[in-house]
Design an enzyme around this catalytic site. Structure first.
Site, PDB file in Angstrom:
ATOM      1  N   GLU A 195       6.924 109.143  -7.068  1.00  0.00           N
ATOM      2  CA  GLU A 195       6.701 110.556  -7.356  1.00  0.00           C
ATOM      3  C   GLU A 195       8.023 111.311  -7.523  1.00  0.00           C
ATOM      4  O   GLU A 195       8.079 112.342  -8.175  1.00  0.00           O
ATOM      5  CB  GLU A 195       5.878 111.192  -6.231  1.00  0.00           C
ATOM      6  N   HIS A 199       1.608  83.756  -2.436  1.00  0.00           N
ATOM      7  CA  HIS A 199       0.503  82.937  -2.936  1.00  0.00           C
ATOM      8  C   HIS A 199      -0.351  83.706  -3.937  1.00  0.00           C
ATOM      9  O   HIS A 199      -1.445  83.288  -4.269  1.00  0.00           O
ATOM     10  CB  HIS A 199      -0.328  82.431  -1.754  1.00  0.00           C
ATOM     11  N   LYS A 235      -5.908 116.146 -12.319  1.00  0.00           N
ATOM     12  CA  LYS A 235      -6.666 117.175 -11.588  1.00  0.00           C
ATOM     13  C   LYS A 235      -7.337 118.123 -12.560  1.00  0.00           C
ATOM     14  O   LYS A 235      -8.502 118.500 -12.384  1.00  0.00           O
ATOM     15  CB  LYS A 235      -5.737 117.980 -10.672  1.00  0.00           C
TER      16      LYS A 235
HETATM   17  O1  PA5 Z   1       4.358 114.472  -2.128  1.00  0.00           O
HETATM   18  C1  PA5 Z   1       3.545 115.305  -2.468  1.00  0.00           C
HETATM   19  O2  PA5 Z   1       3.860 116.507  -2.594  1.00  0.00           O
HETATM   20  C2  PA5 Z   1       2.101 114.956  -2.719  1.00  0.00           C
HETATM   21  O3  PA5 Z   1       1.863 113.592  -2.627  1.00  0.00           O
HETATM   22  C3  PA5 Z   1       1.206 115.649  -1.726  1.00  0.00           C
HETATM   23  O4  PA5 Z   1       1.588 115.267  -0.437  1.00  0.00           O
HETATM   24  C4  PA5 Z   1      -0.265 115.307  -1.934  1.00  0.00           C
HETATM   25  O5  PA5 Z   1      -0.637 115.570  -3.246  1.00  0.00           O
HETATM   26  C5  PA5 Z   1      -1.146 116.084  -0.981  1.00  0.00           C
HETATM   27  O6  PA5 Z   1      -0.923 117.439  -1.149  1.00  0.00           O
HETATM   28  P1  PA5 Z   1      -1.399 118.520  -0.088  1.00  0.00           P
HETATM   29  O7  PA5 Z   1      -0.683 118.249   1.171  1.00  0.00           O
HETATM   30  O8  PA5 Z   1      -1.040 119.821  -0.683  1.00  0.00           O
HETATM   31  O9  PA5 Z   1      -2.890 118.331   0.052  1.00  0.00           O
END
Ligand code: PA5
Length: 417
Positions: free
Chosen positions: A258, A279, A393
Site C-alpha cells: 500500500e 512444497h 469501494k
Molecule cells: O493502511 C491503511 O490506511 C488502510 O489499510 C486502512 O487501515 C484500512 O483501509 C482500514 O481503514 P479504517 O481504519 O479507516 O477502517
C-alpha cells in the site's frame, strides 16, 4: 532517510508513527490494562477484534507470533480471553460461524476503524453489537471503539452509546498504527507484554536515527531498490521458517504494497512460510520467471526444544538425525534453500532476530516501517497515502445502491448489460 528525517517529503503530515515507541504514554497502556482487567472481572473469554487492513493486521501479527500454536486446543483454564478477528472480509459464512462461537461464549468486542466508515468492519460490528445488546445488560461496557478523535460514523456512534474509546492519532496512517491503541489494546487483551514490545521498538527507533552506512533500514531500502531498478526484480518474497510468523508476512505485505504500489511503480510484496511452502511455491522460486528476490526473516533461536529420538529399527531411516534438535533441521533447510535459491538466480536479503518475543517484534515493526518510508521516497512515491484503494469501494457502493452513488450505479448497470 534525509527526506524522512527532515519531514519535508510527500505525506509528511502522516509521520506520527516515527516516535510512537519513545512517546507512548504510560497512562495509555494502563487504560488498556484497565479494559483487560474489567473484562476479566466479567468473565469475558472471547474478544472479537473488528477491523481491516492496518486496523487489524499488526495486532493479528503480534498475537499469532506470540501465542502457543495450539492455545485453543490445549485444556486447562485460560488466563486470557481468546482473541478472534472479524470485519476483515464480507463473507456471510464467516460471520455466521463467528456468531456460532459468540453464542457459546462470554463475549466483548473491540471495533477499530480510523475513518469510522469502512464497510467491512461496520457490517461486522452491526451484527456483533446487536448480539451483545440483546444478550447482556452491561452491553455498552463490553464494547470498546478505536477511531478518529473527532469524526466518522464510529465516533458519532460511540459518543451516543457511551462506549469507551481510544484514539487513532491523526498523523498515523492505518498500516503504521500497530504501536497505537489499534495494536496495543488487542495485544494487551491477549496477555502479552506491550511494554517490552515498545522497548524493543524504542531501541530500534534510536538506532535508526543514526545517519551512517550502518543504518540497517537504509541498507534494506537501498538493497531492495537496487534489485528493483537495476536488476529488474519486481517481486519481493518475505520468507519465514516459523508458522507463527505467517501474519508478519501479511502485515508486511500491506505495509509495503500500500505504501509503494502507486503510479505504475513498486515492488510486488509476496510472502511464504518455509519449509511448508517449499512444497508448493518452491518450484517456481527455484526455476520460474526470474523476477523475484527474497528477504528472509531469520530467527536464530527456538523458544522450545524438541530432540529427535533414536529408533533401533530405523525403518524410517532417520537415525542420522537422532539426538538433533528439530530446529537444527530447520536451520539446515534454511541454509540449503538459501544456497539453492542464490544458485537459481534469486538474490537473498536477511533480517535477523535472536528469537520471537515481544521485544524483537517491536523492533521488527519499527524497522520495517522506517525502511518502508525510506524505500518509497527512493522510488519517488508518497508512502502514506492509498488512493487506489478507493476504486473498488466506489464500484461496490454503486452496486449496493448506496445513496449518493446513483449516477455510478446507472453507469455500471449499463456496462454490465
Ligand atoms: O493502511 C491503511 O490506511 C488502510 O489499510 C486502512 O487501515 C484500512 O483501509 C482500514 O481503514 P479504517 O481504519 O479507516 O477502517
Amino acid at each position: 532517510m534525509d527526506v524522512l528525517e527532515s519531514e519535508k517529503g510527500a505525506g509528511n503530515d502522516f509521520l506520527g508513527w516515527k516516535h510512537l515507541p519513545t512517546t507512548t504514554p504510560e497512562p495509555l497502556i494502563q487504560a488498556c490494562e484497565a479494559v483487560r482487567d474489567g473484562w476479566k472481572a466479567k468473565g469475558v473469554d472471547l474478544v472479537v477484534v473488528i477491523g481491516i487492513g492496518g486496523s487489524y493486521l499488526g495486532a493479528r501479527c503480534a498475537i499469532e507470533a506470540l501465542s502457543h500454536n495450539f492455545a485453543k486446543q490445549l485444556s486447562g483454564k485460560k488466563e486470557n480471553p481468546e482473541i478472534v478477528f472479524a470485519g476483515n472480509n464480507l463473507s456471510e459464512e464467516y460471520l455466521a460461524e463467528l456468531m456460532d462461537l459468540v453464542a457459546e461464549r462470554n463475549v466483548a468486542t473491540v471495533v477499530i476503524s480510523k475513518s469510522g466508515t469502512t464497510t467491512e468492519p461496520a457490517v461486522a460490528f452491526r451484527i456483533v453489537k446487536e448480539y451483545i445488546e440483546k444478550n447482556y445488560k452491561d452491553a455498552s461496557e463490553r464494547i470498546v471503539a478505536i477511531t478518529d478523535e473527532h469524526k466518522g460514523a464510529l465516533k458519532t456512534l460511540s459518543t451516543q452509546e457511551g462506549y469507551r474509546t481510544f484514539i487513532v492519532p491523526d498523523n498515523v496512517g492505518g498500516r503504521y498504527s500497530v504501536l497505537t491503541p489499534v495494536g496495543i489494546l488487542p495485544i494487551v487483551l491477549a496477555g502479552f507484554d506491550i511494554r517490552a514490545m515498545l522497548a524493543g521498538a524504542a531501541e530500534m527507533e534510536k538506532a535508526l536515527e543514526e545517519r551512517s552506512a550502518d543504518n540497517v533500514a537504509v541498507k534494506y531500502a537501498a538493497m531492495r531498490n537496487l534489485l528493483y531498478s537495476k536488476y529488474g526484480k519486481k517481486v519481493e518474497i518475505l520468507v519465514s521458517y516459523n508458522p507463527k510468523l505467517q501474519y508478519l508476512g501479511e502485515w508486511w505485505k500491506q505495509l509495503y504494497g500500500e505504501s509503494e504500489g502507486k503510479e505504475g511503480k513498486g515492488i510486488f510484496p509476496a510472502s511464504v512460510n518455509f519449509t511448508t511452502d517449499l512444497h508448493s511455491m518452491g518450484q517456481f522460486i527455484q526455476e520460474g520467471d526470474r523476477v523475484m528476490f527474497e528477504t528472509v526473516v531469520n530467527v536464530e533461536k527456538s523458544n522450545r526444544s524438541v530432540i529427535i529420538g533414536s529408533d533401533p529399527q530405523n525403518l524410517d531411516q532417520l537415525n542420522y538425525l537422532a539426538g538433533k534438535h528439530v530446529e537444527h533441521c530447520n536451520a539446515m533447510a534454511q541454509l540449503g534453500t538459501k544456497l539453492a535459491h542464490i544458485d537459481g538466480g534469486v538474490p537473498q536479503l536477511e533480517v535477523s532476530v535472536e528469537r520471537i518475543n515481544e521485544y524483537n517484534l517491536g523492533g521488527l515493526f519499527q524497522f520495517f516501517e522506517v525502511a518502508c518510508g525510506v524505500s518509497a521516497y527512493l522510488l519517488g512515491i508518497n508512502p502514506f497515502n492509498q488512493p487506489g484503494v478507493e476504486a473498488y469501494k466506489k464500484n461496490m457502493f454503486a452496486l449496493l445502491r448506496k445513496p449518493g452513488y446513483e449516477a455510478q450505479t446507472a453507469a455500471l448497470e449499463e456496462r454490465l448489460k
